[in-house]
Scaffold this active site. Structure first.
Site, short mmCIF file in Angstrom:
data_model
loop_
_atom_site.label_atom_id
_atom_site.label_comp_id
_atom_site.label_asym_id
_atom_site.label_seq_id
_atom_site.Cartn_x
_atom_site.Cartn_y
_atom_site.Cartn_z
N LYS A 33 4.75 -8.89 24.79
CA LYS A 33 5.38 -8.60 23.91
C LYS A 33 5.70 -6.99 24.51
O LYS A 33 7.71 -6.94 24.08
CB LYS A 33 4.37 -7.85 22.21
CG LYS A 33 4.00 -9.59 21.78
CD LYS A 33 3.73 -9.49 20.39
CE LYS A 33 3.41 -10.89 20.31
NZ LYS A 33 1.90 -11.20 19.07
N GLN A 68 -0.95 -6.57 15.75
CA GLN A 68 -1.58 -7.32 16.15
C GLN A 68 -3.06 -8.29 15.44
O GLN A 68 -3.51 -7.42 14.46
CB GLN A 68 -2.30 -7.47 17.87
CG GLN A 68 -2.12 -8.99 18.72
CD GLN A 68 -1.38 -9.38 18.82
OE1 GLN A 68 0.06 -9.55 18.36
NE2 GLN A 68 -2.00 -10.48 18.78
N ASP A 106 7.52 -10.44 11.75
CA ASP A 106 6.32 -11.44 11.70
C ASP A 106 6.83 -11.79 11.07
O ASP A 106 6.20 -13.30 11.05
CB ASP A 106 4.80 -10.37 12.04
CG ASP A 106 3.87 -10.80 13.58
OD1 ASP A 106 4.31 -11.70 13.90
OD2 ASP A 106 2.91 -10.18 13.23
N1 GUN Z 1 -2.05 -13.31 16.81
C1 GUN Z 1 -1.87 -14.04 17.11
N2 GUN Z 1 -0.56 -14.38 16.74
C2 GUN Z 1 0.17 -13.50 15.61
C3 GUN Z 1 0.93 -13.80 16.03
O1 GUN Z 1 2.28 -14.33 15.24
N3 GUN Z 1 1.72 -12.50 15.20
C4 GUN Z 1 0.54 -11.41 14.81
N4 GUN Z 1 0.97 -9.87 14.17
N5 GUN Z 1 -0.70 -11.89 15.79
C5 GUN Z 1 -0.74 -13.00 15.65
#
Ligand code: GUN
Length: 297
Positions: free
Chosen positions: A54, A98, A121
């Site tokens: 990211k 995350q 998100d």
């Molecule tokens: N962990 C696995 N997929 C995601 C996601 O799309 N967003 C976040 N914040 N954590 C994750």
């Protein structure tokens, strides 16, 4: 029929080029640089790999981006204070915590503390609710990527029979909610199947568009797919390791057999996965525009 394989990698690269132009435009016309913070608690290898991806993409697009890594034993109160700090930081437009978080932290409490206008998100109840009533501000990144792949591949969603296998908050429920809306790139008839569905095959066989987010390899086999269906495989399963120690990934769909029946199919890896990070970037640009009062498309 042998399916056309749609590459998430290629579509994601195309969207990133569009975003670069938008970022340049925001900078030139409004002196705005989209800002994203990714908060990682602990050092779970999969989470480290996700946030690294990211951050790399955010840098490539010219965002102001911060990786904020905290120890696994951070208290819930300290994490909430950190979220509040970024809620109040005008240079930050998007906040991503995350998941998963360590057991001693109440995940929902943290997610609900994020300012909904910075919730790139799309997990905050305000954004989930807005999505449900057809007034979405942010779509969760994986479903957003799925819809974008379908539309860019020229798939007719309006009036289609869509069957979703899996009912997670991350994928199954939001994609169902998105595609059922009375809106463009939606207007489908949607069925959601799950572990307690009596006869999954009876449903999947009706699907014009089959979206599989079941969480286990071979959840969908060729006998469950209608000839000519569009099959989107959201699964990412580690099924072993190469001799060099690299994880071997497999989706939820029996790809080799199903591709002989489907008209379009997404591969794993290289399908939905690469779209997810790119849609996070799109949400961050949206958040930056929102903060500046620039109309969203
Ligand atoms: N962990 C696995 N997929 C995601 C996601 O799309 N967003 C976040 N914040 N954590 C994750």
């Amino acid at each position: 029929m042998t399916a056309r394989i749609i590459s998430g990698k290629e579509i994601a690269a195309q969207i990133r080029e569009e975003l670069k132009a938008e970022v340049a435009d925001l900078s030139a016309k409004h002196a705005i640089r989209p800002g994203l913070v990714t908060i990682l608690v602990g050092d779970n290898p999969a989470s480290v790999s996700y946030v690294t991806g990211k951050q790399k993409t955010a840098h490539e697009l010219g965002f102001h981006s911060i990786q904020d890594t905290q120890p696994a034993d951070i208290s819930e109160e300290d994490l909430l204070r950190l979220v509040e700090k970024y809620n109040n930081d005008p240079a930050i437009h998007g906040i991503l915590v995350q998941l998963p978080l360590p057991k001693h932290i109440n995940e929902n409490r943290v997610l609900y503390a994020i300012n909904p206008d910075k919730d790139v998100d799309g997990f905050h109840p305000v954004n989930v609710g807005r999505l449900m009533i057809g007034d979405a501000r942010f779509y969760p990144c994986t479903p957003y990527g799925i819809r974008e792949m379908l539309t860019r591949a020229g798939v007719q969603i309006e009036g289609a029979e869509v069957v979703v296998v899996g009912r997670s908050n991350l994928v199954g429920k939001p994609i169902a909610m998105m595609l059922v809306q009375k809106q463009k790139s939606a207007n489908a008839t949607v069925t959601v199947c799950h572990t307690r569905t009596k006869d999954i095959r009876a449903h999947t066989l009706r699907a014009d568009i089959l979206i599989v987010a079941a969480g286990a390899p071979d959840s969908v086999t060729a006998d469950m797919v209608k000839e000519g269906a569009v099959v989107i495989d959201v699964g990412v399963n580690r099924v072993g390791f190469t001799s060099e120690g690299k994880a071997i990934l497999k989706g939820d769909v029996d790809f080799d057999a199903v591709k002989e029946k489907a008209s379009i199919i997404t591969p794993v890896p290289g399908g939905v996965g690469p779209m997810t990070i790119t849609m996070l970037m799109k949400n961050t640009v949206r958040a930056a525009k929102l903060a500046a009062g620039i109309p969203l498309e």
